[in-house]
Structure formats: structure tokens, C-alpha cells
Design an enzyme around this catalytic site. Structure first.
Site, PDB file in Angstrom:
ATOM      1  N   THR A 257       1.540  -2.723  -9.632  1.00 23.85           N
ATOM      2  CA  THR A 257       1.656  -4.046  -9.321  1.00 23.85           C
ATOM      3  C   THR A 257       2.499  -4.593  -8.155  1.00 23.85           C
ATOM      4  OG1 THR A 257       1.688  -6.191 -10.236  1.00 23.85           O
ATOM      5  CG2 THR A 257       3.008  -4.482 -11.259  1.00 23.85           C
ATOM      6  N   SER A 258       2.520  -5.752  -7.260  1.00 17.46           N
ATOM      7  CA  SER A 258       3.211  -6.092  -6.516  1.00 17.46           C
ATOM      8  C   SER A 258       4.065  -7.125  -7.321  1.00 17.46           C
ATOM      9  CB  SER A 258       2.647  -7.000  -5.591  1.00 17.46           C
ATOM     10  OG  SER A 258       1.513  -6.286  -4.611  1.00 17.46           O
TER      11      SER A 258
ATOM     12  N   ASP B 111      -4.433  -2.180 -10.640  1.00 16.93           N
ATOM     13  CA  ASP B 111      -3.594  -3.538 -10.197  1.00 16.93           C
ATOM     14  C   ASP B 111      -3.597  -4.242 -11.145  1.00 16.93           C
ATOM     15  OD1 ASP B 111      -2.451  -5.671  -8.336  1.00 16.93           O
ATOM     16  OD2 ASP B 111      -4.344  -6.301  -8.255  1.00 16.93           O
TER      17      ASP B 111
ATOM     18  N   ASP C 103      -2.873  -8.070 -11.683  1.00 19.17           N
ATOM     19  CA  ASP C 103      -3.147  -9.545 -11.614  1.00 19.17           C
ATOM     20  C   ASP C 103      -4.564  -9.592 -10.699  1.00 19.17           C
ATOM     21  OD1 ASP C 103      -3.303 -12.227 -12.091  1.00 19.17           O
ATOM     22  OD2 ASP C 103      -1.426 -12.686 -11.185  1.00 19.17           O
TER      23      ASP C 103
ATOM     24  N   ASP D  81      -8.308  -6.063  -6.329  1.00 18.46           N
ATOM     25  CA  ASP D  81      -9.208  -7.147  -6.097  1.00 18.46           C
ATOM     26  C   ASP D  81      -8.712  -7.838  -4.683  1.00 18.46           C
ATOM     27  OD1 ASP D  81      -7.481 -10.145  -7.096  1.00 18.46           O
ATOM     28  OD2 ASP D  81      -6.627  -8.094  -7.360  1.00 18.46           O
TER      29      ASP D  81
ATOM     30  N   LYS E 218       1.901  -3.334  -0.876  1.00 20.17           N
ATOM     31  CA  LYS E 218       0.664  -3.274  -0.333  1.00 20.17           C
ATOM     32  C   LYS E 218       0.551  -4.306   0.906  1.00 20.17           C
ATOM     33  CE  LYS E 218      -0.666  -3.003  -5.256  1.00 20.17           C
ATOM     34  NZ  LYS E 218      -1.514  -3.468  -6.184  1.00 20.17           N
TER      35      LYS E 218
END
Length: 227
Positions: free
Chosen positions: A112-113, A20, A22, A169, A144
Site C-alpha cells: 500500500t501507498s 493493494d 484501498d 485498482d 507507485k
């Protein structure tokens, strides 16, 4: 809830690693929250409620949940412009560059989103050699906690999901990695341990984590937190 105490070191075998962005590689939390607060105030949304919803999700899905009456594509562009204009306080998290330096480029990528435009800018500005291919908000139809992003990440590396380690995270990201069938290592950077229950291992951050290259894959060595 995880103890603050560390347990014994573990060795985890895998073929690929899915990071991931961030909260794992970098922290742009302050920038993200300033941008979403600005948007929420413009759109009549309670900023505190918005900030409790957005983490680990694609922005377009968060917008659709917060203001379903608005055009999510237009709102996404507005929020992204706010984030691109606010680069203050972005930092590389502990242990990250040391770990990535030991992993061959074809053995890892980013899932990543964030949009590709934002992800590439943030990573490049933080000094990373940005992967040629990665999974971003545009890559999948569902973000996600749906497993689709991590299934796409494993496919991008040409490995089975169960051969990949996910570093996450957020609660939604951990849920996505677990649902995809990956080995999940969760940091306690942004969420309490009780929200990361399905993770295989918990760590504070990536400090002291080491990767060794084997003929048929990788070995990760680290000391997880006790549960």
C-alpha cells in the site's frame, strides 16, 4: 475500454498474492478525499486538482508535487492525522474476505501507498487479521508507479515477481505491478479501463474469485471482463 460483459473463466497459477489496500481490500475513498480536501483548502491548493493527483501515490510524494515549498514530512503527518480522525464510511469490498480465507497467511501480503500506522489501523478496524509484515509508504524510497513497492512485496514473500499476482485498482498501482513483472489483475472500482491498459486481466471486484492451494503454489479462478 473494457466491455461490461464477462468472458470465459480463467485459471491463473502463482505462488504469492500482493494486494493493494484501498480500492481492493477496503474502500476509504470518502475519508481520503475529505482529508485531502481539508488539507488542500488549508494550503491554498485547488481540491479538485489535488484529488485528481493523489490516488495510488504515497502522500509524501503527492504533497511534494502539490506544494514543493512545504516540508513533506510535516504535511504527511498532518494529512495522516486528518485521515486517522475520519473513519466514517470505510467498508470491506465485495469478495475480499472470502478470497483471503482460502489463501495461506504466508502466501499473501499488502502493498500500500499508505503509511504503516494508517494501514494497520484501517485494516484492523475493518476486521482483517493484519499481516505481520507488509509494504507501506515507509518501506520504499520510491512509491507507485515505480515498481519498487511490488518488487519489495515479492521479496517479502520470498518469491520472484513473475510468480506473484498483483491486485490493483489505480493507474499508478497497475503500472507499478506491470513494471515489476508481476501478473496484474485490475479492478474497475476507481479507474476506467482505458487507464489500466497494461493489466493482464480486468474484473469489477473480487466477487466470486476462488483460490485453490497446490503443493507448489496457488491457482486463482475467476471470470475477467472482456476488453
Amino acid at each position: 475500454m473494457a466491455s461490461s460483459l464477462a468472458s470465459s473463466p480463467v485459471l491463473v497459477r502463482c505462488k504469492g498474492i500482493l494486494f493493494d489496500m484501498d480500492g481492493i481490500l477496503i474502500s476509504s475513498l470518502a475519508s481520503v478525499e475529505r482529508s485531502w480536501t481539508k488539507w488542500a483548502n488549508m494550503r491554498g491548493v485547488d481540491p479538485a486538482y489535488a484529488l485528481g493527483l493523489i490516488h495510488g501515490r504515497r502522500a509524501i510524494e503527492s504533497v511534494a508535487m502539490l506544494r514543493p515549498d512545504l516540508d513533506p514530512e510535516k504535511e504527511l503527518m498532518l494529512i495522516e492525522d486528518f485521515e486517522l480522525a475520519d473513519g466514517q464510511g470505510i467498508t470491506v469490498l465485495p469478495g475480499v474476505k472470502e478470497l483471503i480465507a482460502t489463501i495461506p497467511p504466508d502466501r499473501w501480503t499488502v502493498v500500500t501507498s499508505a503509511t504503516e500506522r494508517l494501514a494497520r489501523l484501517r485494516l484492523a478496524a475493518s476486521g482483517f487479521k493484519v499481516p505481520e509484515r507488509m509494504v507501506t509508504a515507509e518501506t520504499v524510497n520510491e512509491g507507485k508507479p515505480n515498481p519498487a513497492p511490488y518488487l519489495a512485496g515479492a521479496a517479502l514473500l520470498a518469491f520472484a515477481p513473475e510468480e506473484c499476482v498483483v491486485f490493483e485498482d489505480s493507474a499508478s498501482g497497475v503500472a507499478a505491478g506491470c513494471a515489476a513483472g508481476c501478473i496484474v489483475v485490475a479492478t474497475t472500482f476507481s479507474h476506467e479501463a482505458e487507464h489500466l491498459e497494461c493489466a493482464n486481466y480486468l474484473v469489477r471486484d473480487l466477487s466470486g474469485m476462488k483460490a485453490s492451494v497446490l503443493p507448489d503454489g496457488l491457482t486463482l479462478r475467476f471470470t475477467p471482463l472482456e476488453r
